[in-house]
Scaffold this active site. Structure first.
Site, short mmCIF file in Angstrom:
data_model
loop_
_atom_site.label_atom_id
_atom_site.label_comp_id
_atom_site.label_asym_id
_atom_site.label_seq_id
_atom_site.Cartn_x
_atom_site.Cartn_y
_atom_site.Cartn_z
N GLU A 438 0.81 -1.22 0.00
CA GLU A 438 0.00 0.00 0.00
C GLU A 438 0.84 1.26 0.00
O GLU A 438 0.30 2.38 0.10
CB GLU A 438 -0.94 -0.02 1.21
CG GLU A 438 -1.90 -1.20 1.17
CD GLU A 438 -2.87 -1.23 2.35
OE1 GLU A 438 -3.03 -0.17 3.01
OE2 GLU A 438 -3.46 -2.28 2.60
N ASN A 439 2.15 1.09 -0.13
CA ASN A 439 3.04 2.25 -0.14
C ASN A 439 3.84 2.32 -1.44
O ASN A 439 4.95 2.82 -1.48
CB ASN A 439 3.98 2.20 1.07
CG ASN A 439 3.21 2.30 2.37
OD1 ASN A 439 2.57 3.31 2.64
ND2 ASN A 439 3.24 1.23 3.17
#
Length: 614
Positions: A438-439
């Site tokens: 998610e980064n």
């Protein structure tokens, strides 16, 4: 000497008389052609008419043929008419009179240009344009019909005697075909099916046309109509081709052959009752139609579907429910794997963690979780994995998560990632991997890592992805690029339809609010309309309050969204452009939050999956 002079004089007198009585070449009207310009796609032509006689002429008519594929597009200083490739030009009111020795000119534009764009068989007032006085050809032999179709007939005839420059086929007074040269066959086109026609043939040269041949009555075909469709169409295949076979329809009329279509594209045309379509990809489904045809037209189609072999073995059900299992402690209920209910088909272990070595990940059972569930050893965990698999469930390791810091940004890191994940899979018996970064991620190197892992694990490897909504808004996003780059080995994308606020859907008309049927369907449509197969798309939703900061939905919203996507029923204001009956299923964050809410989501969703179109 006197007798000699008298004899010589007599000879000269006879000679003079012979010269005086020889017929003189008659002066004629001529038409001389020139081509002032030619630019490839077109040309300009001009005829100069000269009156070589001793008397004025009051009208003139020039006729000529243009080769097939050429035409006159406009003209000036003459009245133009056309029959087939034969063009006729007559004077206009003011230029019909030509005094002895006088000239008049008319012109025209034609297309295309080139060396072949030259008039042939020119006549001026019925005689050769050059003023010749040759003999017309002899009468051709009576034509016979040598074949035909629904809109044409083929004729052949005996050759004419004398000099022949070509033949014209007449239907009454109308020229239906022109043959330049000495060929004695012609195809007459543009006719009506199941009709009789009477044709004659005339030969021509620079002196004019021959007498007409004896007539022939010829008939077009098509009286029996189009054939019925083929029967008993079947398909067999390999990895790269599909072979179709069928049976000839019961039909006493003419049947020329068969045409195979995919949609409106003709894929094959054959005379036998089989056709092979090549150049296909592995595990592709193709819908074909086969039509019989004759000179009248095509039959109605018979449908047949074929699928190439080489499909990846899918270890999961057609429609399945995925849930994440917490390897950590949070406000949700802590669980052992053995407590996961049967409603879940795919369990994603959250999460493998980054190490100090870029790309390398590691997994260890969380000690806090073990304590929270009253003790849980690695051996017990592994045994629970095997027990789930024995019941037909699949267990995969998820990499990343909200707080994950896994990075794969080079070939070296891709190798480290693939090697370390493979080691975890071997140690714990996992069936695959879930990518939940998610980064940010690099599509190129993550794709390289996943293909390397596939090479190690084989065709049964499960690969899932859990991008955020922003990551799948367009195919230019790295997550979307990754999904398309590994489409051939990707199992499913279960995007997180939560924690995002309003987002655009595939219609690009408005930002749909999260937590609604519109949000789930319009954003899933982006993936479905931009390259992913329906079986590679699932809906990721929170299991209830507390599981996400936004986008929490009731189970009925999820089931309505599934119906909307698969059947275009129970939709909101957004209705997808088509139905996607192969939609794969639902993912939830998480199994633990589902337990916190007394399993309300899984108990509603799993039975509904069984009602989706198969």
């Amino acid at each position: 000497m006197r007798l000699v002079r008298i004899a010589v004089a007599a000879i000269f007198a006879v000679a003079s008389a012979l010269v005086m009585t020889a017929p003189a070449q008659a002066a004629t009207v001529t038409a001389t052609y020139t081509k002032p310009s030619d630019w490839g796609s077109g040309f300009e032509g001009r005829y100069t008419i000269k009156n070589n006689t001793s008397a004025a002429i009051t009208t003139w008519k020039v006729e000529f043929d243009l080769p097939a594929g050429h035409q006159v597009t406009s003209s000036w200083d003459a009245v133009q008419s056309r029959t087939g490739q034969r063009y006729t030009f007559t004077n206009v009111g003011w230029n019909g009179s030509v005094a002895p020795g006088g000239t008049v000119t008319f012109g025209f534009l034609g297309s295309p240009g080139g060396a072949a764009a030259e008039p042939q068989n020119c006549k001026i007032n019925g005689v050769d344009c050059g003023g010749g006085t040759g003999t017309v050809p002899g009468k051709p032999g009576q034509p016979v019909q040598a074949g035909g179709a629904g809109d044409r007939v083929n004729l052949s005839w005996g050759a004419s005697s004398g000099t022949v420059e070509g033949y014209r086929v007449y239907d009454g007074t109308t020229v239906k075909a022109t043959v330049n040269g000495t060929g004695t066959t012609a195809e007459v086109t543009g006719l009506q099916g199941c009709q009789q026609y009477t044709f004659t043939v005339k030969a021509f040269n620079s002196a004019g046309e021959s007498p007409a041949s004896e007539p022939v009555t010829a008939s077009t075909l098509g009286c029996l109509g189009t054939p019925p469709p083929p029967t008993n169409a079947t398909a067999t295949s390999n990895d790269t081709s599909i072979t179709l076979t069928w049976q000839r329809p019961a039909f006493t009329g003419p049947l020329t052959g068969y045409r195979v279509y995919e949609g409106t594209t003709r894929k094959a045309e054959v005379t036998a009752t089989t056709a092979t379509i090549t150049g296909l990809g592995a595990c592709e489904t193709h819908n074909y139609t086969v039509k019989a045809y004759n000179e009248v037209g095509e039959s109605t189609p018979v449908a047949v579907t074929g699928k190439t072999t080489g499909c990846t073995v899918d270890p999961l059900p057609r429609n399945f429910l995925t849930g994440y299992w917490h390897n950590f402690v949070n406000p949700a209920v802590e669980l052992k794997l053995s407590q996961v209910p049967d409603e879940y088909d795919l369990i994603a272990i959250a999460f493998a963690d980054a190490t100090a070595t870029p790309g390398k990940v590691v997994f260890n059972l969380d000690s806090g979780l073990a304590a929270a569930v009253g003790g849980y050893t690695t051996a017990q965990f592994k045994a629970d994995v095997r027990a789930l698999q024995a019941k037909g469930k699949k267990v995969i390791i998820s990499v990343g998560g909200e707080l994950g810091a896994v990075r794969v940004a080079s070939a070296t890191e891709a190798t480290a990632f693939a090697d370390s994940v493979w080691a975890i899979m071997q140690e714990y018996g996992f069936d695959g991997i879930d990518v939940d970064l998610e980064n940010g991620l690099n599509a190129t190197y993550m794709g390289q890592a996943l293909r390397s892992l596939r090479a190690k694990a084989g065709a049964g490897l499960i690969i899932t992805m859990a991008p955020q909504t922003i990551d799948m808004q367009s195919t230019g996003m790295e997550y979307f690029k990754l999904a398309l780059n590994i489409k051939d080995i990707l199992t499913v994308v279960h995007m997180q339809f939560y924690n995002s606020g309003g987002m655009l859907g595939c219609d690009q008309q408005q930002a749909y609010s999260q937590g609604t049927v519109n949000f789930l369907t319009a954003l899933a449509c982006i993936q479905l309309e931009n390259g992913l197969r329906p079986d590679q798309v699932a809906l990721g939703v929170p299991a209830g309050t507390g599981a996400a900061g936004g986008g929490v939905v009731s189970p009925s919203v999820v089931t309505n969204a599934l119906d909307c996507l698969t059947k275009r029923t129970n939709c909101g204001s957004f209705v997808p452009p088509r139905a996607y009956p192969g939609i794969r299923g639902v993912m939830t964050w998480s199994i633990n939050w589902d337990a916190q809410h007394n399993w309300s989501l899984s108990r509603a969703i799993k039975p509904h999956l069984a009602t989706l179109p198969q």
